[in-house]
Structures are given as structure tokens and as C-alpha cells.
Design a protein around this motif. Sequence first.
Motif, mmCIF file in Angstrom:
data_model
loop_
_atom_site.group_PDB
_atom_site.id
_atom_site.type_symbol
_atom_site.label_atom_id
_atom_site.label_comp_id
_atom_site.label_asym_id
_atom_site.label_seq_id
_atom_site.Cartn_x
_atom_site.Cartn_y
_atom_site.Cartn_z
ATOM 1 N N MET A 84 0.840 -1.196 0.000
ATOM 2 C CA MET A 84 0.000 0.000 0.000
ATOM 3 C C MET A 84 0.876 1.248 0.000
ATOM 4 O O MET A 84 1.967 1.264 0.589
ATOM 5 N N ASN A 85 0.401 2.296 -0.652
ATOM 6 C CA ASN A 85 1.171 3.534 -0.771
ATOM 7 C C ASN A 85 0.900 4.478 0.388
ATOM 8 O O ASN A 85 -0.245 4.649 0.810
ATOM 9 N N ILE A 86 1.952 5.101 0.872
ATOM 10 C CA ILE A 86 1.806 6.203 1.822
ATOM 11 C C ILE A 86 1.854 7.501 1.030
ATOM 12 O O ILE A 86 2.855 7.813 0.391
ATOM 13 N N ASP A 87 0.754 8.266 1.051
ATOM 14 C CA ASP A 87 0.721 9.524 0.312
ATOM 15 C C ASP A 87 1.322 10.658 1.136
ATOM 16 O O ASP A 87 2.060 11.480 0.606
ATOM 17 N N SER A 88 1.009 10.708 2.407
ATOM 18 C CA SER A 88 1.643 11.652 3.336
ATOM 19 C C SER A 88 1.162 11.358 4.739
ATOM 20 O O SER A 88 0.111 10.744 4.943
ATOM 21 N N ILE A 89 1.964 11.808 5.708
ATOM 22 C CA ILE A 89 1.594 11.700 7.121
ATOM 23 C C ILE A 89 1.741 13.104 7.704
ATOM 24 O O ILE A 89 2.818 13.717 7.605
ATOM 25 N N VAL A 90 0.667 13.614 8.290
ATOM 26 C CA VAL A 90 0.609 15.028 8.644
ATOM 27 C C VAL A 90 0.263 15.207 10.120
ATOM 28 O O VAL A 90 -0.677 14.568 10.631
ATOM 29 N N LEU A 91 1.021 16.069 10.784
ATOM 30 C CA LEU A 91 0.737 16.477 12.161
ATOM 31 C C LEU A 91 0.834 17.990 12.234
ATOM 32 O O LEU A 91 1.844 18.574 11.808
ATOM 33 N N GLU A 92 -0.222 18.625 12.702
ATOM 34 C CA GLU A 92 -0.260 20.088 12.820
ATOM 35 C C GLU A 92 0.099 20.747 11.493
ATOM 36 O O GLU A 92 0.911 21.677 11.424
#
Length: 540
Positions: free
Chosen positions: A83-91
Motif C-alpha cells: 500500500m502507498n503512503i501519500d503523506s503523514i501530517v501532524l499540525e
Amino acid sequence: MKVKIFLSLAIFSTFYGFAQEATTRKDSLQGGLRPERTCFDVLHYGLNITVDIVAKHIKGYNEIDFKTTTPTSKIQLDLFENMNIDSIVLENKKLIYKREFNAVFINFPKPLAQNSKQKLFFYYSGNPIIAKKAPWDGGFVFSKDTANKDWIGVAVQGTGASLWYPVKDSQSDEPDFGATINVAVPNGLMNVSNGRLMGSEDLKNGYTRWDWEVKSPINTYDITLNIGDYVHFGENYKGLDLNYYVLRENEAKAKLQFEEVKPMLDCFQEKFGTYPFADDGYKLVETPYLGMEHQSAVAYGNKYQKGYLGRDLSDTGVGLLFDYIIVHESGHEWFGNSITSRDIADMWIHEGFTMYSEVVYLECHYGYEKAMTYLKGLQQNVRNDQPIIGPYGVNKEGSGDMYPKGALMLNTIRHVINNDKKWWSFLHKYAETFRHKIIDTETVVAFFNAESGINLTPIFNQYLRQLGTPSLDIRLNKGLLEYRWRAAVPNFEMPVAISIDTKTIRLKPTLNWQKSTIKIKDLAAVKLLDEQFYVSLTRY
């Protein structure tokens, strides 16, 4: 499906293949509890995805609320490597991460303080694994109903929830405040997930999003989706909302078959306590695979037959008195979903108790003798191939014997205690004491020891950690009966009942030969009460 060997391998050893492999780094990443996992506690999952049925593709994000338990600069989440990780976002800031097999190690630009609450958005996409034969291997099922409309389900127990969405993929941590599951599917189809339906919205792009909310803590492998041309019916039964989602073509059959839910719930609530997820309601959902204990959205694929797809697992006839999938998978609401094992090595806590719940249901509605007949018939399905408890920390189950042998062990303990009033009282107390809790084998054993006032530890160890069953050895010495146990556990002791010429006698054997005052002429007159005790008898 085979008749006997295949059924045994299939239902009692859902993920049997895993336990036969040597453990690897990949296994320990999925099954272990390293600091990157123990440093935070998940509070809530907010899954929001779109399912492209034609492309067999999903895209969306999981909004993960968590609280740190120790200061940390890194955590581990999980998503299968295909599976692809598109982005991981915090704040509103993208985070740096590193993938290793199915593990995703996420770095924070500055350490997160202890007891701080965080909200992380994990965007992803891809084609999830398609199961070859769900639920015995994990993955999606893309199928059609008889009207050629799409019908999709997913089952991932043992394989891991991270097969299809980003998650802390460990039974050791459930989201304390539940989950929201929002799934957009092509117009004309419905998605059914866990909990209660909060509404739907036409997205004006050929898709409708169906929004579900779970208020209770939930196992990550229980979170599910079911897509199809579903019709709904239900009722409020004694204060509990019952909801059923079935294929349009099966509505009439389902209304008849699902009547069994009511007497089953009456029995289980009497014996195990109030339904554990009343806030989320009870739900059966028809699926293109046999079944799974998806919390508050129990998967049903038994084709509206009694028994297990029309077969009796016990070969006694008693197994055809009930719909196996309704009873077994609903029993998991108490054992597996409410009470959860910390490590899948202890999955007997789910499966042994749940198979025993079938026996409890039979006893509630058909009497003690039929229940014992069914249970004795299940002995034929025990393989004694390896211990029931598997290796810890590597995402490995033990033997599929956790089903029948686990249930037979519990029945044996019931008759060791030899006081049904006490047995039912503390079984009820067990389910209530550990309601919505994550536990391990040692916790179960300590509870049973305390409540029974008997040291049951050697008995648990013999059945869960050793192969075979204890053997009651008997011999004659000058016309008097002598007896002992042969067992793998040191200092093994366990009361047992025998009959001699229709007279029942309780013995208290140890590992050493014991003399008695019982006079008999022929050892053949000694019979085990083997519907009560899962042991063998050896005559010398």
C-alpha cells in the motif's frame, strides 16, 4: 469443504500456516511491543476512504488521535508494504517516516511531551490484498450477488488490519473512544460498517459516503466494511437494538433464520452479562465469506443453514440444532471483542471461550445432556499437533486446537469445580470483570484460581502448553483399584470422575500411584465420565 479433515483444519486453524513458519524480523515488527509502540495510547480512529470497485483500489486517510505515555520522538504505525503512503501530517506539517516491511516509523520534528494529546492524519492509497479463501486468509473479497451487483467484504484476523488501513496493528491497544468509519462507494450500493449508521451523503461524483460511528473500544481487526445491495430490517429487543443487513434477494430467508438471535442473546446475557456493546447495537451483516466476529457488525455467510454450512462439527446430530455462525461469531462479542488477548499467541482466550459459548447455548435451550453430547463429539477435531499457546511477540497463533480443546478444557474445569452454581457465577463475573479489557493467560488463570479456591494452574498448563491429554492410569492390586495421572506438567493434580457398574466415584489422583478401598474384579468395569473430563484412560 471436505467432510472431516478439511473442516477441522479450516475452522479450528484459521491461520494455521503462520504457526508453522520460523519467525522473522517482519514477524517481530508486527507482533512485538517495542518502545515505538508502547510510548502512545490510541484514543480514536477516524477512517475516511473511497472504494473504487472496478480498480479494486482504496484511497483516503485515517485520522488517528493518540496520547503519549512517555516522551517520544518516534512512533510505529503499520500499513502493508504493497500500500502507498501519500503523506503523514501532524499540525499541518508533513512528517518524515521510514518503512520496514509493514511497519512505518514516524519521526517528529521535536519530541512529544508525556501525556500530550496528538492528532495525526495518515493519507494512503493502493490495491489491498485480495483473499484467496476468506476468512482463512486475510484480505478483500470482490464478488457479485445473483443480480450481478457488486458485493464486497474484508476479513483480516491474524493477517492484520494494516492490510487495508494505517493503524497501530496490535491487539494490545484499542482506541479508547471508538472509531468513525466513513466509506464512499458507487451510487446504488451501500456500505455497512461497525456501530451505528450516522447518515449518508451523495458526493455528486458517482459515489455515496456512508458514515458509521463506534463508541466502544474496538479491536483493529474488527473494523470492517461490507459493500452491497443491502436491505435493512431490525427491532428493539428488550432494550437492545438489533439490526440486520442482508442481500435483497435473501430478506425473507433472513427474517426467519435470524430469529435465533433472540434466544441466543437471552442465554448469553444470562450467563455472561449484558451485551457488551449496547451503545453500538447488535448487528448481523451478510457477507460473501463464511463469517467473522466483527464487533457490532457480525459477518454472516452461513447461507441460512443450521450447523456449519449444513454440517455438524460434532457428528452427533446436536450440531444441527443451531446456526453455527450466528452463535459462534456472536459469542465473540463477549470473548474476543469485549475481552481481548494482548498477544495473538493467547488467542485461546477468544476461541476456547467462544466455542464453549456454543455449548452454553445448547445447554440453555436443549439441556445439559445434549450440550455434553455435542462437546464430546468435538473431541474428534483435536489434533494435538502443537501447544495451544503460540510464541509471544511475533504475531503467531498456536494450534487451531484452541477451539475444541480450549472448550473441552473449560468443561473439564467446570467438572473439577463440581459446583454449577459457583461455575456459572464466576463465569458471569469473569465476563463482567474483564469487560472491554485486554488481558493475557496469566490473568485468566489467576482469576479462575481465586474464584474457584482451587489451584487450577497445572490444569491450564497441561491443556494450553502441552500436547495430548492427561492419562488416568488404573491397575488392580489384590483386587483393589490403584490409580495415578500421567501428565507432562510437574505436580499435576486434578479430580476426576469414573463409573463402576453405574456407580459414580470421584477420585483425586496425583502423579504417584494411589491405593483405594474400591474392590473390582475386572478393570473393564471402570469407565471414564468422558463427557465431563477431557482425559484418556489407560488400563494396566
